[in-house]
Scaffold this motif. Structure first.
Motif, PDB file in Angstrom:
ATOM      1  N   MET A 245      14.410   0.209  -2.526  1.00 19.63           N
ATOM      2  CA  MET A 245      13.297  -0.207  -3.479  1.00 19.63           C
ATOM      3  C   MET A 245      13.134  -1.688  -2.792  1.00 19.63           C
ATOM      4  O   MET A 245      13.754  -2.607  -3.041  1.00 19.63           O
ATOM      5  CB  MET A 245      13.461  -0.334  -4.561  1.00 19.63           C
ATOM      6  N   TYR A 246      11.917  -2.121  -2.304  1.00 19.56           N
ATOM      7  CA  TYR A 246      11.368  -3.358  -1.690  1.00 19.56           C
ATOM      8  C   TYR A 246      10.121  -3.769  -2.525  1.00 19.56           C
ATOM      9  O   TYR A 246       9.186  -2.955  -2.317  1.00 19.56           O
ATOM     10  CB  TYR A 246      11.261  -3.117  -0.267  1.00 19.56           C
ATOM     11  N   TYR A 247      10.449  -5.126  -2.843  1.00 24.11           N
ATOM     12  CA  TYR A 247       9.215  -5.568  -3.476  1.00 24.11           C
ATOM     13  C   TYR A 247       8.812  -7.015  -2.459  1.00 24.11           C
ATOM     14  O   TYR A 247       9.887  -7.727  -2.542  1.00 24.11           O
ATOM     15  CB  TYR A 247       9.588  -6.035  -5.025  1.00 24.11           C
ATOM     16  N   CYS A 248       7.541  -7.099  -2.386  1.00 25.78           N
ATOM     17  CA  CYS A 248       7.096  -8.276  -1.840  1.00 25.78           C
ATOM     18  C   CYS A 248       6.813  -9.096  -3.243  1.00 25.78           C
ATOM     19  O   CYS A 248       6.336  -8.797  -4.220  1.00 25.78           O
ATOM     20  CB  CYS A 248       5.704  -8.052  -1.050  1.00 25.78           C
ATOM     21  N   ALA A 249       6.887 -10.337  -3.149  1.00 28.29           N
ATOM     22  CA  ALA A 249       6.639 -11.563  -4.295  1.00 28.29           C
ATOM     23  C   ALA A 249       5.911 -12.630  -3.742  1.00 28.29           C
ATOM     24  O   ALA A 249       6.359 -13.339  -2.589  1.00 28.29           O
ATOM     25  CB  ALA A 249       7.897 -11.516  -5.257  1.00 28.29           C
ATOM     26  N   LEU A 250       4.962 -13.220  -4.476  1.00 22.02           N
ATOM     27  CA  LEU A 250       4.232 -14.650  -4.225  1.00 22.02           C
ATOM     28  C   LEU A 250       4.477 -15.567  -5.085  1.00 22.02           C
ATOM     29  O   LEU A 250       4.578 -15.185  -6.439  1.00 22.02           O
ATOM     30  CB  LEU A 250       2.603 -14.068  -4.389  1.00 22.02           C
ATOM     31  N   ALA A 251       4.988 -16.566  -4.725  1.00 23.73           N
ATOM     32  CA  ALA A 251       5.401 -17.761  -5.640  1.00 23.73           C
ATOM     33  C   ALA A 251       3.965 -18.328  -6.215  1.00 23.73           C
ATOM     34  O   ALA A 251       2.996 -18.778  -5.275  1.00 23.73           O
ATOM     35  CB  ALA A 251       6.181 -18.813  -5.152  1.00 23.73           C
TER      36      ALA A 251
ATOM     37  N   ARG B  78       9.482   2.240  -1.645  1.00 30.01           N
ATOM     38  CA  ARG B  78      10.640   2.710  -1.566  1.00 30.01           C
ATOM     39  C   ARG B  78      10.914   3.364  -0.081  1.00 30.01           C
ATOM     40  O   ARG B  78       9.966   4.115   0.313  1.00 30.01           O
ATOM     41  CB  ARG B  78      10.822   4.227  -2.539  1.00 30.01           C
ATOM     42  N   LEU B  79      11.954   2.753   0.405  1.00 26.35           N
ATOM     43  CA  LEU B  79      12.346   3.245   1.866  1.00 26.35           C
ATOM     44  C   LEU B  79      13.165   4.165   1.775  1.00 26.35           C
ATOM     45  O   LEU B  79      14.466   4.032   1.271  1.00 26.35           O
ATOM     46  CB  LEU B  79      12.749   1.750   2.753  1.00 26.35           C
ATOM     47  N   GLN B  80      13.218   5.104   2.318  1.00 33.84           N
ATOM     48  CA  GLN B  80      14.287   6.384   2.579  1.00 33.84           C
ATOM     49  C   GLN B  80      14.455   6.514   4.063  1.00 33.84           C
ATOM     50  O   GLN B  80      13.607   6.626   4.872  1.00 33.84           O
ATOM     51  CB  GLN B  80      13.873   7.817   2.088  1.00 33.84           C
ATOM     52  N   VAL B  81      15.692   6.245   4.427  1.00 35.08           N
ATOM     53  CA  VAL B  81      16.239   6.607   5.846  1.00 35.08           C
ATOM     54  C   VAL B  81      17.104   7.819   5.962  1.00 35.08           C
ATOM     55  O   VAL B  81      18.400   7.696   5.318  1.00 35.08           O
ATOM     56  CB  VAL B  81      17.216   5.193   6.361  1.00 35.08           C
TER      57      VAL B  81
ATOM     58  N   PRO C 268       0.755  -1.249  -0.039  1.00 34.50           N
ATOM     59  CA  PRO C 268       0.125  -0.133  -0.032  1.00 34.50           C
ATOM     60  C   PRO C 268       0.951   1.179   0.007  1.00 34.50           C
ATOM     61  O   PRO C 268       0.365   2.303  -0.415  1.00 34.50           O
ATOM     62  CB  PRO C 268      -0.807  -0.230   1.208  1.00 34.50           C
ATOM     63  N   GLU C 269       2.068   1.262   0.434  1.00 34.55           N
ATOM     64  CA  GLU C 269       2.820   2.485   0.580  1.00 34.55           C
ATOM     65  C   GLU C 269       3.772   2.567  -0.791  1.00 34.55           C
ATOM     66  O   GLU C 269       4.750   1.297  -0.814  1.00 34.55           O
ATOM     67  CB  GLU C 269       3.624   2.405   1.788  1.00 34.55           C
ATOM     68  N   LYS C 270       3.671   3.587  -1.297  1.00 36.48           N
ATOM     69  CA  LYS C 270       4.824   3.924  -2.426  1.00 36.48           C
ATOM     70  C   LYS C 270       6.148   4.239  -1.770  1.00 36.48           C
ATOM     71  O   LYS C 270       7.230   4.123  -2.156  1.00 36.48           O
ATOM     72  CB  LYS C 270       4.316   4.911  -3.442  1.00 36.48           C
TER      73      LYS C 270
END
Lengths: 109, 114
Positions: A84-90, A104-107, A7-9
Motif C-alpha cells: 500500500m502506497y501513500y502520498c503525503a504533504l507536509a 494498493r499496488l499488486q505485482v 486517484p487509483e485505489k
C-alpha cells in the motif's frame, strides 16, 4: 484547501512492467512531499521524500509544481513491490502531514 | 533505531465501553500523533501532541480524547466506543521542527467495536 489526491485505489501490473502511482496535491505554500509504503504485516514507513532527490528500491518521484504532482515511478516492477502506497504533504510550520487515500499496488508474477 | 510501540495489536470492545490505546516512543521525540487508517479513506489525523500536556485536534477528533503526561507516552481514549470507531489506529512520532523529516509509525492497533 490543502489536499492530497491519489486517484487509483488499486493498480495491478505484471512483474517487469513499468509502474506509475499518481499523486496530486493542492497547497498554497511551497510543498514538501513524501511517499510512504506499508508492506503486508509491516508498519508504515517512509519510502522517499522529494527534497532528497533519491531513488529507493528503484523508485523515483519528481515534484512537478506546474502540474501539482508527485508521481511515484519504477521502470520494472518486482513482486516484492506489492504494498500500500501513500502520498503525503507536509504542512509548513506544523510538523503535520496530510495523507492521500492510498494506492494498493499488486505485482503479479 | 527509533521504536514506536503500541500496547495492543488487536482489541475487541463492546459499544459504550471506555477504551484506552497506548503508544510509547523511545527516541525523545516531541511530536506524537494518532491516526486512524480506513480503506478508501487513507490516514486521517485524530489528535496531535507537540509537548507534554499539549494537544491539538486533528481532522476527526469527535468521539476521541488524548492524554500526554510523559514525553514518551501518548494515549488515545474512546470515552464511549461506538461501532463506527472500528478501525486500525496508528501512532507516530517525530522530532519537533522537522516537517521534512520522517514520521515513525507504530505497528498499529486493530480495534473492533461490537
Amino acid at each position: 484547501a490543502q489536499r492530497v489526491t491519489q486517484p487509483e485505489k488499486l493498480l495491478s501490473v505484471f512483474k517487469g512492467a513499468p509502474v506509475e502511482l499518481k499523486c496530486n496535491y493542492s497547497y498554497s505554500g511551497s510543498p514538501e512531499l513524501f511517499w510512504y509504503v506499508q508492506y503486508s504485516r509491516q508498519r508504515l514507513q517512509l519510502l522517499l521524500r522529494h527534497i532528497s532527490r533519491e531513488s529507493i528500491k528503484g523508485f523515483t518521484a519528481d515534484l512537478n509544481k506546474g502540474e501539482t504532482s508527485f508521481h511515484l515511478k519504477k521502470p520494472f516492477a518486482q513482486e516484492e513491490d506489492s504494498a500500500m502506497y501513500y502520498c503525503a504533504l507536509a504542512i509548513y510550520n506544523t510538523d503535520k502531514l496530510i495523507f492521500g487515500t492510498g494506492t494498493r499496488l499488486q505485482v503479479f508474477p | 533505531d527509533v521504536k514506536v510501540t503500541q500496547s495492543s495489536r488487536y482489541l475487541v470492545k463492546r459499544t459504550g465501553e471506555k477504551v484506552f490505546l497506548e503508544c510509547v516512543q523511545d527516541m525523545d521525540h516531541e511530536n506524537m500523533f494518532w491516526y486512524r487508517q480506513d480503506p478508501g479513506l487513507g490516514l486521517r489525523l485524530i489528535y496531535f501532541s507537540y509537548d507534554v500536556k499539549m494537544k491539538e485536534k486533528g481532522d476527526i477528533p469527535e468521539g476521541y480524547s488524548v492524554s500526554r503526561e510523559k514525553k514518551e507516552r501518548f494515549s488515545l481514549i474512546l470515552e464511549s466506543a461506538s461501532t463506527n470507531q472500528t478501525s486500525m489506529y496508528l501512532c507516530a512520532s517525530t522530532p519537533q521542527g522537522t516537517s521534512t523529516d520522517t514520521q515513525y509509525f507504530g505497528p498499529g492497533t486493530r480495534l473492533t467495536v461490537l
